[in-house]
Design a protein around this motif. Structure first.
Motif, mmCIF file in Angstrom:
data_model
loop_
_atom_site.group_PDB
_atom_site.id
_atom_site.type_symbol
_atom_site.label_atom_id
_atom_site.label_comp_id
_atom_site.label_asym_id
_atom_site.label_seq_id
_atom_site.Cartn_x
_atom_site.Cartn_y
_atom_site.Cartn_z
ATOM 1 N N LEU A 1 40.067 -11.519 26.983
ATOM 2 C CA LEU A 1 40.003 -11.595 26.234
ATOM 3 C C LEU A 1 38.758 -12.824 25.785
ATOM 4 C CD1 LEU A 1 40.137 -12.883 23.529
ATOM 5 C CD2 LEU A 1 41.010 -15.357 23.433
ATOM 6 N N MET A 2 38.476 -13.276 26.857
ATOM 7 C CA MET A 2 37.050 -14.252 27.675
ATOM 8 C C MET A 2 35.578 -13.185 27.395
ATOM 9 S SD MET A 2 38.126 -17.107 29.530
ATOM 10 C CE MET A 2 36.516 -17.991 29.907
ATOM 11 N N LYS A 3 36.034 -12.221 28.055
ATOM 12 C CA LYS A 3 34.988 -10.961 28.354
ATOM 13 C C LYS A 3 34.772 -10.049 26.933
ATOM 14 C CE LYS A 3 36.529 -9.456 33.528
ATOM 15 N NZ LYS A 3 36.658 -8.689 34.072
ATOM 16 N N GLU A 4 35.911 -9.996 26.328
ATOM 17 C CA GLU A 4 35.354 -9.396 24.562
ATOM 18 C C GLU A 4 34.188 -10.102 23.874
ATOM 19 O OE1 GLU A 4 39.065 -8.711 23.214
ATOM 20 O OE2 GLU A 4 40.045 -7.334 24.223
ATOM 21 N N LEU A 5 34.649 -11.833 24.161
ATOM 22 C CA LEU A 5 34.023 -12.371 23.341
ATOM 23 C C LEU A 5 32.325 -12.470 24.075
ATOM 24 C CD1 LEU A 5 36.725 -16.012 23.661
ATOM 25 C CD2 LEU A 5 35.734 -13.713 21.634
ATOM 26 N N GLY A 6 32.326 -12.160 25.490
ATOM 27 C CA GLY A 6 30.529 -11.898 25.922
ATOM 28 C C GLY A 6 30.259 -13.134 26.751
ATOM 29 N N TYR A 7 32.021 -13.619 27.377
ATOM 30 C CA TYR A 7 30.796 -14.561 28.586
ATOM 31 C C TYR A 7 31.018 -13.918 29.830
ATOM 32 C CZ TYR A 7 33.720 -18.355 26.300
ATOM 33 O OH TYR A 7 34.240 -19.534 24.814
ATOM 34 N N GLY A 8 30.236 -14.339 30.181
ATOM 35 C CA GLY A 8 28.998 -13.661 31.541
ATOM 36 C C GLY A 8 28.519 -12.359 31.527
ATOM 37 N N LYS A 9 28.904 -12.475 29.947
ATOM 38 C CA LYS A 9 27.623 -10.862 29.568
ATOM 39 C C LYS A 9 26.109 -11.233 30.103
ATOM 40 C CE LYS A 9 26.906 -7.429 26.173
ATOM 41 N NZ LYS A 9 27.133 -6.762 24.817
ATOM 42 N N GLY A 10 25.279 -9.986 30.294
ATOM 43 C CA GLY A 10 24.162 -10.487 31.563
ATOM 44 C C GLY A 10 23.850 -11.130 31.778
ATOM 45 N N TYR A 11 24.264 -11.602 32.969
ATOM 46 C CA TYR A 11 24.346 -12.595 33.984
ATOM 47 C C TYR A 11 23.649 -11.688 34.942
ATOM 48 C CZ TYR A 11 24.443 -15.691 37.576
ATOM 49 O OH TYR A 11 24.474 -16.765 38.873
ATOM 50 N N GLU A 12 22.730 -12.538 35.415
ATOM 51 C CA GLU A 12 21.561 -12.214 36.756
ATOM 52 C C GLU A 12 22.257 -12.480 38.054
ATOM 53 O OE1 GLU A 12 17.641 -10.806 35.692
ATOM 54 O OE2 GLU A 12 18.127 -10.577 33.342
ATOM 55 N N TYR A 13 22.453 -11.940 39.130
ATOM 56 C CA TYR A 13 22.876 -12.517 40.000
ATOM 57 C C TYR A 13 21.396 -13.171 40.730
ATOM 58 C CZ TYR A 13 25.136 -14.221 44.714
ATOM 59 O OH TYR A 13 25.568 -14.066 45.876
ATOM 60 N N ASP A 14 21.278 -14.061 41.433
ATOM 61 C CA ASP A 14 19.743 -14.362 41.314
ATOM 62 C C ASP A 14 19.446 -13.900 42.755
ATOM 63 O OD1 ASP A 14 18.014 -16.375 39.723
ATOM 64 O OD2 ASP A 14 20.318 -16.998 39.469
ATOM 65 N N ALA B 1 17.690 -10.737 43.037
ATOM 66 C CA ALA B 1 16.675 -10.622 42.475
ATOM 67 C C ALA B 1 15.214 -10.913 43.048
ATOM 68 C CB ALA B 1 16.554 -11.065 40.880
ATOM 69 N N GLU B 2 14.366 -10.388 42.431
ATOM 70 C CA GLU B 2 13.107 -10.208 43.098
ATOM 71 C C GLU B 2 12.662 -11.128 43.352
ATOM 72 O OE1 GLU B 2 8.286 -9.454 43.344
ATOM 73 O OE2 GLU B 2 9.991 -8.160 41.722
ATOM 74 N N GLU B 3 12.595 -12.024 44.933
ATOM 75 C CA GLU B 3 12.546 -13.166 45.221
ATOM 76 C C GLU B 3 13.377 -14.169 45.294
ATOM 77 O OE1 GLU B 3 8.102 -15.429 44.496
ATOM 78 O OE2 GLU B 3 7.670 -13.396 43.805
ATOM 79 N N GLY B 4 14.655 -13.886 44.747
ATOM 80 C CA GLY B 4 15.267 -14.491 44.299
ATOM 81 C C GLY B 4 15.521 -15.710 43.611
ATOM 82 N N PHE B 5 14.852 -14.589 42.757
ATOM 83 C CA PHE B 5 14.662 -15.537 41.319
ATOM 84 C C PHE B 5 15.119 -14.707 39.811
ATOM 85 C CE2 PHE B 5 11.912 -17.893 37.857
ATOM 86 C CZ PHE B 5 12.357 -19.040 38.064
ATOM 87 N N SER B 6 15.437 -15.052 39.052
ATOM 88 C CA SER B 6 16.065 -14.699 38.073
ATOM 89 C C SER B 6 15.146 -14.111 36.913
ATOM 90 C CB SER B 6 17.436 -13.295 37.695
ATOM 91 O OG SER B 6 17.976 -15.178 36.953
ATOM 92 N N GLY B 7 14.515 -15.763 36.658
ATOM 93 C CA GLY B 7 13.996 -17.046 35.561
ATOM 94 C C GLY B 7 14.874 -16.579 34.292
ATOM 95 N N GLN B 8 16.433 -16.305 34.364
ATOM 96 C CA GLN B 8 16.897 -16.845 32.713
ATOM 97 C C GLN B 8 16.834 -18.091 32.713
ATOM 98 O OE1 GLN B 8 20.741 -14.544 34.899
ATOM 99 N NE2 GLN B 8 20.490 -13.245 33.177
#
Length: 528
Positions: free
Chosen positions: A465-478, A481-488
């Motif tokens: 249910l939480m996934k359907e509600l958008g929880y965690g959607k679009g999270y970038e694992y730092d 990411a380049e230089e260990g920094f996503s900038g979110q």
């Protein structure tokens, strides 16, 4: 009616005391009805009114018969001692001027401090800021007015002496009580007496020693009599009036701060003592300086030590070391739950903040000498490491905890060395309160923004249910990411980003500032 018949009416004789049943009010009424406003003269030629006779009849009986008769013999207004000796007997305070001159010189068995008690305000030492030509108390007397006062100062600086001399200078009757031994009933009696004396045209200066020992309700009892002028209140306290006295009482009184006696004032007392005793102190110059230092600003303590020194043989002169072995240094003024406690910890904290390890060590040692619990100091040093050093030296906080733990394991005196090392480290460390400032700003921001939800992309989604509600959607694992920094963005979606932590650039925070600047540029580029 003659003075002799008045004394006879009261039952005074050459060998006796007061006749039973002779009350002060009845006596005064009888005298006034028989002779009106009768005035005669004392043996010294001073005019004495009926009211003076009523007040001083106990003094006459005691002076002329050696007995304890009369109202003065029953009245207790003595209170505690002061800078220059013990209490003055009521008959000596209230006796007419001429009668006071009849008293013999103080016996040599009196303490030196009592024999040197000032006879006028000009003789008081160390308080020129109050009693000098431009002093606040001197200006009051010159104007012919005396406000109610709170005299705040340490022991042996002259609070009681000044109060008594102010009464003399202002022509007021002097009454002294101690808050240690007095209660509401005692205050009521004093106030009633003051009202009776006010009816005869004579005001009352009520001196309350240790006034801070009265509770709040008792202090409130002074308000009406101070406000209507029944008494001029002079309270003495060694505690900070801001903490120890009611605000209502403080608003009706002027606070006068008495300074501890400096070296010059103590030297003047030594010279007076030598003149009084007719011989110089058997001390070398450095011994004399040590004696003043041992008094620690307390004139009474100084004169008490002088008496011990003068008891030595004339052929023996003491240097600093000899004097220290003979006399005990005055105990350090320090109350672990009173103002001096907070004064010294404030001095330690500000010396560390000012990067002065020498001054910090001094105040640290002063607190230990005063009997402070080293654990309290360890706790405050740990707080300092977090508040005033912070990320400028990240090792300061673990070192503070280690020093605290070392003291707990070793105890005193060995463990105190670990705390001393911590004092030096904190005093020499680069300083930054950036974390402290950021924390306070974050608390204000959290209070202002209420219950805003975190952005959905940084929420966990452990259920379907939480996934359907958008929880965690679009999270970038730092880490990916380049230089260990996503900038979110990690703030709530409904609020803009706030810069709370602003490193100072001192110590290790200089490196932190470079990192944050780099990440800010990356964030801007990746979110655009």
């Amino acid at each position: 009616m003659t003075p002799l018949s008045i004394l006879g009416w009261m039952g005074m004789s050459a060998v006796g005391g007061p006749r039973a049943g002779g009350g002060l009010a009845d006596f005064r009424e009888a005298v006034l009805s028989a002779a009106g406003r009768l005035v005669w003269h004392s043996p010294c030629g001073d005019p004495i009114s009926v009211d003076d006779c009523v007040r001083d009849i106990g003094w006459v009986g005691r002076c002329e018969t050696g007995g304890q008769g009369g109202m003065a013999g029953r009245r207790d207004e003595r209170g505690s001692g002061d800078l220059f000796g013990g209490p003055v007997a009521p008959e000596a305070r209230d006796a007419p001027a001429g009668a006071r001159r009849m008293r013999s010189a103080p016996p040599r068995t009196q303490p030196l401090a009592d024999r040197l008690r000032p006879a006028s305000l000009d003789e008081v030492v160390g308080q020129d800021h109050l009693l000098g030509p431009e002093g606040a108390l001197r200006r009051m007397l010159d104007r012919g007015t005396l406000a109610s006062l709170i005299l705040w100062g340490g022991p042996g600086v002259g609070k009681t002496t000044i109060a008594r001399l102010l009464a003399d200078a202002a022509g007021l009757r002097f009454v002294q009580i101690s808050a240690v031994f007095s209660g509401v009933a005692d205050l009521k009696r004093v106030f009633d007496d003051a009202r009776q004396w006010a009816g005869t045209g004579r005001g009352t200066l009520l001196f309350v020693d240790e006034i801070h020992r009265f509770n709040r309700a008792q202090q409130d009892g002074f308000l009406p009599v101070v406000e209507d002028g029944t008494v001029v209140l002079v309270g003495a306290t060694t505690e900070n009036p801001s903490f120890a006295l009611n605000g209502a009482l403080l608003s009706r009184c002027q606070v006068m701060v008495l300074r501890r006696l400096d070296d010059e004032a103590l030297e003047r007392l030594l010279c007076r003592a030598e003149t009084e005793c007719g011989r110089p102190l058997p001390l070398t110059p450095d011994g004399r300086a040590t004696l003043r230092a041992m008094a620690d600003g307390d004139g009474r303590y100084l004169l008490n030590m002088v008496e011990q020194v003068l008891a030595l043989p004339d052929d023996r002169r003491l240097d600093a070391q000899g004097l220290s072995s003979l006399l005990a240094r005055r105990a350090v003024l320090y109350d672990k739950d009173r103002e001096e406690h907070y004064n010294l910890i404030s001095a330690l904290h500000k010396s560390l903040r000012g990067s002065d390890p020498d001054a910090a060590l001094y105040w640290f040692a002063r607190m230990l000498e005063g009997g402070e619990d080293p654990r309290f100091i360890a706790r405050r040093l740990t707080r300092f490491a977090a508040e005033d050093v912070g990320m400028a030296d990240p090792q300061a906080l673990p070192l503070a905890v280690a020093a605290w733990e070392t003291y707990e394991r070793l105890g005193s005196p060995e463990g105190e060395l670990a705390l001393a090392q911590l004092v030096v480290h904190l005093g020499t460390a680069p300083k930054s309160n950036a974390v402290y400032t950021a924390y306070k700003a974050a608390r204000r921001l959290a209070k202002a923004t209420g219950s805003l939800m975190p952005p959905a992309h940084i929420l966990n989604a452990p259920t379907g249910l939480m996934k359907e509600l958008g929880y965690g959607k679009g999270y970038e694992y730092d880490h990916d990411a380049e230089e260990g920094f996503s900038g979110q963005n990690y703030f709530p979606d409904e609020m803009r980003r706030e810069a709370l932590y602003r490193p100072t650039g001192r110590g290790f925070e200089a490196e932190i500032a470079r990192r944050l600047d780099r990440w800010a540029r990356l964030r801007e580029s990746r979110q655009s």
